[in-house]
Design a protein around this motif. Structure first.
Motif, PDB file in Angstrom:
ATOM      1  N   GLU A 151       0.835  -1.204   0.000  1.00 42.94           N
ATOM      2  CA  GLU A 151       0.000   0.000   0.000  1.00 42.94           C
ATOM      3  C   GLU A 151       0.871   1.257   0.000  1.00 42.94           C
ATOM      4  OE1 GLU A 151      -2.290  -0.717   3.486  1.00 42.94           O
ATOM      5  OE2 GLU A 151      -3.780  -1.967   2.466  1.00 42.94           O
TER       6      GLU A 151
ATOM      7  N   ARG B 177       2.225   1.889  -3.435  1.00 48.15           N
ATOM      8  CA  ARG B 177       1.196   2.528  -4.256  1.00 48.15           C
ATOM      9  C   ARG B 177       1.095   4.019  -3.932  1.00 48.15           C
ATOM     10  NH1 ARG B 177      -2.714  -0.611  -6.767  1.00 48.15           N
ATOM     11  NH2 ARG B 177      -4.291   0.964  -6.319  1.00 48.15           N
ATOM     12  N   ASP B 178       1.169   4.334  -2.637  1.00 48.07           N
ATOM     13  CA  ASP B 178       1.122   5.746  -2.241  1.00 48.07           C
ATOM     14  C   ASP B 178       2.301   6.516  -2.833  1.00 48.07           C
ATOM     15  OD1 ASP B 178      -1.171   5.394  -0.763  1.00 48.07           O
ATOM     16  OD2 ASP B 178      -0.144   5.174   1.164  1.00 48.07           O
TER      17      ASP B 178
ATOM     18  N   ALA C 146       4.163   5.681  -5.465  1.00 50.19           N
ATOM     19  CA  ALA C 146       4.017   5.757  -6.922  1.00 50.19           C
ATOM     20  C   ALA C 146       2.989   6.812  -7.310  1.00 50.19           C
ATOM     21  CB  ALA C 146       3.606   4.394  -7.477  1.00 50.19           C
ATOM     22  N   GLY C 147       1.883   6.837  -6.582  1.00 51.13           N
ATOM     23  CA  GLY C 147       0.835   7.804  -6.890  1.00 51.13           C
ATOM     24  C   GLY C 147       1.301   9.242  -6.712  1.00 51.13           C
ATOM     25  N   ARG C 148       2.072   9.488  -5.651  1.00 52.17           N
ATOM     26  CA  ARG C 148       2.566  10.843  -5.409  1.00 52.17           C
ATOM     27  C   ARG C 148       3.561  11.259  -6.488  1.00 52.17           C
ATOM     28  NH1 ARG C 148       4.647  13.132   0.467  1.00 52.17           N
ATOM     29  NH2 ARG C 148       4.943  15.306  -0.187  1.00 52.17           N
TER      30      ARG C 148
ATOM     31  N   ASN D 128       3.739  10.023  -9.598  1.00 54.83           N
ATOM     32  CA  ASN D 128       3.008  10.185 -10.856  1.00 54.83           C
ATOM     33  C   ASN D 128       2.242  11.502 -10.900  1.00 54.83           C
ATOM     34  OD1 ASN D 128       3.927   7.705 -11.723  1.00 54.83           O
ATOM     35  ND2 ASN D 128       2.010   6.612 -11.319  1.00 54.83           N
ATOM     36  N   HIS D 129       1.664  11.882  -9.758  1.00 54.59           N
ATOM     37  CA  HIS D 129       0.895  13.135  -9.711  1.00 54.59           C
ATOM     38  C   HIS D 129       1.804  14.332  -9.952  1.00 54.59           C
ATOM     39  CE1 HIS D 129      -2.108  16.052  -8.432  1.00 54.59           C
ATOM     40  NE2 HIS D 129      -1.207  16.576  -7.610  1.00 54.59           N
TER      41      HIS D 129
ATOM     42  N   GLU E 228       2.805  10.175 -15.366  1.00 55.04           N
ATOM     43  CA  GLU E 228       2.540   8.748 -15.160  1.00 55.04           C
ATOM     44  C   GLU E 228       3.715   7.884 -15.629  1.00 55.04           C
ATOM     45  OE1 GLU E 228      -0.239   7.381 -13.769  1.00 55.04           O
ATOM     46  OE2 GLU E 228      -1.016   9.374 -13.306  1.00 55.04           O
TER      47      GLU E 228
ATOM     48  N   MET F  23       0.691   0.916 -10.935  1.00 53.83           N
ATOM     49  CA  MET F  23       0.257   0.764  -9.547  1.00 53.83           C
ATOM     50  C   MET F  23       0.235  -0.726  -9.187  1.00 53.83           C
ATOM     51  SD  MET F  23      -0.090   3.857  -8.659  1.00 53.83           S
ATOM     52  CE  MET F  23      -1.068   3.947  -7.171  1.00 53.83           C
TER      53      MET F  23
END
Length: 336
Positions: free
Chosen positions: A165, A168-169, A171-173, A175-176, A180, A184
């Motif tokens: 998890e 994922r957090d 990677a998401g930060r 990518n944002h 991208e 995920m």
């Protein structure tokens, strides 16, 4: 047909045992043979340094683990099999991700919180006593392992779900903020994965010193099986197979018919000595060929090293390309 990319890391701190085999190695090798799966397997020797400061143990464990996977039939032409420390792009990516990771996220990691709690319970003046940055930031290195190869699925135990998890957090930060670049990843928790008990009835684990090494010599294998804890029921008295470590281990290796026949033996009151001897003979026969191959590989470290280098070359081809994109995205690039 879409391809699912899976990634599995094996920390180089111990000798592979029966529980490792049935719970992780066997299903991973089976999965790697599927046409829709692209598998990455690596020796997590940087992770090993978090909890093991014995250089000979880390080195020997890497040799044992690599030889084990090869002896059990891992096809290195189908998979990417490498040593983490042979991929310098991983620690570089780890640093870049560290710069994007909130400290508050790391504060919530179970391993760190457990270490702090133990310090507080022991009335230590410093709640961070003995806690290294390796332990604290371990989830970031794990995220780098996963994101470097854009793994879709990561088989883990329930205790590692939080780390996925966190990956994922992270990677998401990233990518944002930068675009991208990372897939995920998803945790794959094998609810039906076999978990074996050890010599003392607890979960087989090197932490409990209750393991049966997978390729221990024949005489030692018999000695260990004879040490498995059982109750005091006499021969002739019916026994409960479902609460017995011997039956649990038998069931992890045997066929359905063999399991049913063994269950009848328990119900008919077979003696513990007989049941232990039969388990030894069955396991010894099952492991004979891969054990012989393992012993050959342990005597030929040059070949094992060659296989790891081959995998590292494959891994670095992709890692260098992805890191170049990451560097470009964060602004680390040529001036003209």
């Amino acid at each position: 047909m879409s391809t699912i990319r899976t990634l599995t890391g094996i920390t180089t701190t111990g000798t592979p045992h029966l529980g490792n085999y049935v719970g992780a190695i066997r299903p991973a090798i089976k999965s790697s043979l599927q046409d829709d799966t692209e598998s990455f397997f690596f020796l997590a020797d940087y992770h090993a340094l978090i909890k093991c400061w014995d250089p000979e143990r880390v080195h020997e464990s890497a040799r044992e683990i690599a030889a084990t996977w090869l002896a059990l039939g891992l096809d290195t032409d189908r998979v990417t099999f490498y040593r983490q420390s042979d991929i310098p792009e991983i620690p570089e990516l780890c640093w870049i991700l560290t710069c994007m990771t909130a400290k508050g996220l790391m504060n919530r990691a179970h391993a760190y919180k457990d270490a702090v709690q133990k310090n507080e319970e022991s009335d230590a003046k410093d709640p961070d006593k003995g806690i290294t940055m390796g332990l604290f930031s371990y989830p970031v290195l794990m995220a780098a392992d996963i994101l470097m190869f854009n793994a879709h699925k990561v088989p883990v135990g329930k205790d590692q779900i939080q780390h996925l998890e966190m990956a994922r957090d992270i990677a998401g930060r990233f990518n944002h903020h930068y675009g991208e670049l990372f897939a995920m990843p998803e945790a794959v928790v094998g609810d039906t994965t076999a978990v074996l008990s050890g010599l003392d009835g607890r979960k087989m684990s090197k932490s409990y010193n209750n393991t049966i090494p997978l390729f221990v010599p024949e005489k030692k294998l018999r000695k260990l099986i004879m040490k498995i804890k059982t109750n005091s029921l006499e021969p002739g008295e019916p026994k409960d197979p479902d609460s017995c470590t011997l039956f649990e281990i038998w069931s992890a290796f045997a066929t359905a018919d063999e399991i049913a026949a063994k269950r009848r033996q328990y119900e008919e009151g077979a003696g513990w000595g007989q049941l232990k001897q039969e388990l030894f003979e069955y396991l010894n026969d099952h492991l004979a060929d891969p054990r012989a191959r393992y012993e050959e590989l342990m005597q030929d470290p040059g070949y094992v090293e060659q296989e790891l280098r081959k995998g590292a070359d494959k891994a670095r081809n992709e890692a260098s390309a992805r890191l170049a994109k990451v560097r470009q995205a964060v602004g680390i690039r040529p001036l003209g």
